[in-house]
Design an enzyme around this catalytic site. Structure first.
Site, PDB file in Angstrom:
ATOM      1  CB  CYS A   1      34.299 -20.743  18.016  1.00 47.39           C
ATOM      2  SG  CYS A   1      35.733 -21.917  17.602  1.00 47.39           S
TER       3      CYS A   1
ATOM      4  CD  GLU B   1      31.695 -22.747  15.685  1.00 48.43           C
ATOM      5  OE1 GLU B   1      31.803 -21.884  14.903  1.00 48.43           O
ATOM      6  OE2 GLU B   1      32.718 -23.098  16.192  1.00 48.43           O
TER       7      GLU B   1
ATOM      8  CE  LYS C   1      33.555 -18.385  14.619  1.00 44.91           C
ATOM      9  NZ  LYS C   1      33.893 -19.812  14.161  1.00 44.91           N
TER      10      LYS C   1
END
Length: 263
Positions: A146, A42, A112
């Site tokens: 993540c 990331e 995200k």
């Protein structure tokens, strides 16, 4: 069969040239070993430091960085997943991941949805779109980023769209060993897909990273796992349906019942 490579390394915050050089070197090594796809952590090209990125990174530079990464994929003849900030038309900053093929052409993008911690929430805005799925060398591929993988809803959304491989760039700190060793493996098992989870190593802007990147198979087992330091992992993807089908989790879902339970 698809051979997957995962880059686990220590980025230098805002040293884009050095970070892209590390991606280039990993891509060259992975391609020479026969890998078709390289997954990087990331925000690796810019380093993981949300507040510094927001304060110091010129958004105008992002297009040049993206082109440099596409060129790395094309030059080395390997598909690449990279993660960068992106600025929406409304001026909001998001954390994104992009899959480009071996020609440098974009196949898939994702922003995200679940932001972790106060710094991410101060620097970025959470996205709302569900993960997409694309066919890559006969494998249906999706992405989350993540913290997203720690929510079963995110991975289940990809699985219900037919994903067989979930690619997860991450920036996981020390002290969260249960994420790669328990949660990632559970997500793979309960959704009958392979999960590849690529983390940073070392320290960036005061954050000590765990390393511990993994590739979890559809039966919950580990196809590959890394230690704490710089490492290039390889895993050959299992054939679709080869494992993890003993319990029909996806077929036995009862969404109409879950809706009646409320949130």
């Amino acid at each position: 069969m698809v051979l997957l490579a995962l880059m686990q390394a220590n980025a230098v915050v805002l040293d884009i040239e050095a970070n892209c050089g590390a991606v280039d070197a990993a891509a060259a090594t992975a391609a020479a070993a026969g890998a078709q796809l390289l997954l990087t952590p990331e925000l690796f090209p810019v380093g993981y430091a949300p507040l510094r990125l927001r304060a110091e990174l010129d958004p105008a530079a992002l297009a040049t960085i993206r082109q440099a990464l596409a060129d790395i994929a094309r030059t080395n003849g390997i598909a690449l997943v990279y993660s960068l900030p992106a600025v929406t038309a409304a001026g909001e900053w998001q954390i994104t991941a992009t899959l480009v093929d071996e020609h440098g052409d974009e196949l898939l993008s994702y922003a995200k949805v679940h932001l972790f911690g106060p710094e991410e929430r101060q620097a970025f805005v959470p996205a709302v779109a569900s993960p997409g799925v694309v066919n890559f060398h006969g494998v249906k591929v999706s992405m989350v980023i993540c913290y997203d993988v720690e929510f079963p809803e995110s991975v289940r959304a990809a699985a219900l769209r037919g994903a067989e491989l979930l690619l997860v760039p991450t920036a996981l700190g020390e002290g969260f060993e249960a994420v790669p060793q328990v949660l990632v493996r559970a997500r793979a098992l309960e959704n009958h897909l392979t999960v590849a989870y690529a983390n940073h190593s070392g320290t960036e802007d005061g954050c000590d990273f765990l390393g511990g990147s993994v590739v979890a198979a559809p039966d919950g087992g580990l196809l590959a796992s890394a230690g704490p330091g710089t490492e290039l992992l390889f895993a050959e993807l299992p054939a679709p349906g080869a494992a993890g089908q003993d319990v029909a989790y996806l077929e036995d879902l009862r969404p109409e019942i879950y809706r009646s339970w409320g949130s």
